[in-house]
Scaffold this active site. Structure first.
Site, PDB file in Angstrom:
ATOM      1  N   MET A   9      -4.922   1.919   0.934  1.00 44.33           N
ATOM      2  CA  MET A   9      -6.244   1.592   1.684  1.00 44.33           C
ATOM      3  C   MET A   9      -6.906   0.547   1.714  1.00 44.33           C
ATOM      4  SD  MET A   9      -4.011   1.470   4.357  1.00 44.33           S
ATOM      5  CE  MET A   9      -5.215   1.243   5.757  1.00 44.33           C
ATOM      6  N   LYS A  13      -4.285  -5.526  -1.491  1.00 44.69           N
ATOM      7  CA  LYS A  13      -2.647  -5.696  -1.942  1.00 44.69           C
ATOM      8  C   LYS A  13      -1.959  -6.375  -1.329  1.00 44.69           C
ATOM      9  CE  LYS A  13      -1.907  -1.691  -0.099  1.00 44.69           C
ATOM     10  NZ  LYS A  13      -2.457  -1.115  -0.094  1.00 44.69           N
ATOM     11  N   ASP A  89       5.565  -7.057   2.579  1.00 46.64           N
ATOM     12  CA  ASP A  89       4.285  -6.839   2.827  1.00 46.64           C
ATOM     13  C   ASP A  89       4.658  -5.542   3.813  1.00 46.64           C
ATOM     14  OD1 ASP A  89       1.186  -6.504   2.460  1.00 46.64           O
ATOM     15  OD2 ASP A  89       0.787  -7.050   4.903  1.00 46.64           O
ATOM     16  N   GLU A  90       3.425  -4.414   3.309  1.00 48.98           N
ATOM     17  CA  GLU A  90       2.988  -3.494   4.132  1.00 48.98           C
ATOM     18  C   GLU A  90       5.126  -2.655   3.952  1.00 48.98           C
ATOM     19  OE1 GLU A  90       0.948  -2.367   5.303  1.00 48.98           O
ATOM     20  OE2 GLU A  90      -0.057  -3.548   6.511  1.00 48.98           O
ATOM     21  N   GLN A  92       5.711  -0.023   2.517  1.00 49.77           N
ATOM     22  CA  GLN A  92       5.806   1.512   2.827  1.00 49.77           C
ATOM     23  C   GLN A  92       7.007   1.058   4.706  1.00 49.77           C
ATOM     24  OE1 GLN A  92       2.936   0.006   3.405  1.00 49.77           O
ATOM     25  NE2 GLN A  92       2.004   0.720   4.805  1.00 49.77           N
ATOM     26  N   CYS A 146     -13.872   5.299  -3.724  1.00 51.52           N
ATOM     27  CA  CYS A 146     -14.025   6.435  -2.598  1.00 51.52           C
ATOM     28  C   CYS A 146     -15.686   5.723  -2.550  1.00 51.52           C
ATOM     29  CB  CYS A 146     -14.090   7.622  -3.373  1.00 51.52           C
ATOM     30  SG  CYS A 146     -14.590   8.836  -2.095  1.00 51.52           S
ATOM     31  N   CYS A 185     -11.152   8.823  -3.156  1.00 54.50           N
ATOM     32  CA  CYS A 185     -10.717  10.556  -4.146  1.00 54.50           C
ATOM     33  C   CYS A 185     -10.494  11.299  -3.738  1.00 54.50           C
ATOM     34  CB  CYS A 185     -11.948  10.481  -4.899  1.00 54.50           C
ATOM     35  SG  CYS A 185     -13.542  11.743  -4.475  1.00 54.50           S
TER      36      CYS A 185
HETATM   37 ZN   LIG Z   1     -14.900  10.693  -3.313  1.00 53.85          ZN
END
Ligand SMILES: [Zn+2]
Length: 196
Positions: A9, A13, A89-90, A92, A146, A185
């Site tokens: 996320m 993309k 797209d999307e 998944q 992150c 992360c």
């Molecule tokens: Zn982190």
């Protein structure tokens, strides 16, 4: 060839998909944009990126839909034979059967699937697992960070207060913005720490 470009996320993309699609369109090539029906951000057919680029999908794929039939129908609507370039797209949210169809359709066209690799619990989506098995070209869309500044590799579901949600249904999309998804992360995903 079937391509799978996966990223967390916030890795832009969809922006990359829309820019790549634009490049093909500029050359006058026949391009189709597809998306599975599950994602309901904005509207069913809108392909929307966080940086502001958006487009309307020509086909919204529902579970059980045949990709081959939908593409044939679309080609008839536009009075031409076939699509040489297909963007999803999307991805998944594709079913395993739909990915299998895309793999078979990719003998004589380029099919670019963009999507998440894993869900908020770190498990594969059925569509991603099938794409990782069958795609001939697999690349990571990097760039998602992150909060600590490290590369984000894991997807996280957080509530309105920013607390990490660790359990629940794999697919949960809330238009009232009570939940959202962010990239973390691995360390901060494991610790369930969504902010400093
Ligand atoms: Zn982190």
């Amino acid at each position: 060839m079937l391509h799978f470009y996966h990223g967390v996320m916030g890795s832009s993309k969809t922006a990359q998909l829309l820019m790549q699609r634009y490049n093909y369109q500029q050359l006058g090539l026949k391009v189709a944009l597809l998306k599975p029906a599950v994602d309901t951000r904005i509207s069913l057919s809108t392909v929307y990126s966080r940086v502001g680029l958006r487009a309307e999908a020509e086909v919204v794929l529902h579970p059980g839909d045949s990709v081959r039939e939908q593409l044939s129908w679309l080609a008839v609507q536009h009075a031409h034979n076939d699509y040489e370039y297909v963007f999803v797209d999307e991805a998944q949210f594709l079913s395993e059967e739909q990915v299998q169809e895309l793999a078979d359709l990719a003998d004589d066209r380029e099919i670019f699937c963009y999507g998440l690799k894993t869900d908020f619990m770190g498990q594969f989506f059925p569509g991603s697992a099938a794409l990782l098995r069958l795609a001939e070209d697999i690349q990571e869309v990097t760039g998602g960070l992150c909060w600590c500044g490290k590369k984000a590799t894991m997807n996280t579901r957080v509530d309105a207060e920013g607390n990490v949600i660790k359990h629940g249904e794999q697919v949960l999309i809330d238009n009232q913005q009570q939940i959202k998804y962010i990239g973390l992360c691995y360390k901060h995903w494991r610790e369930g720490k969504a902010h400093a």
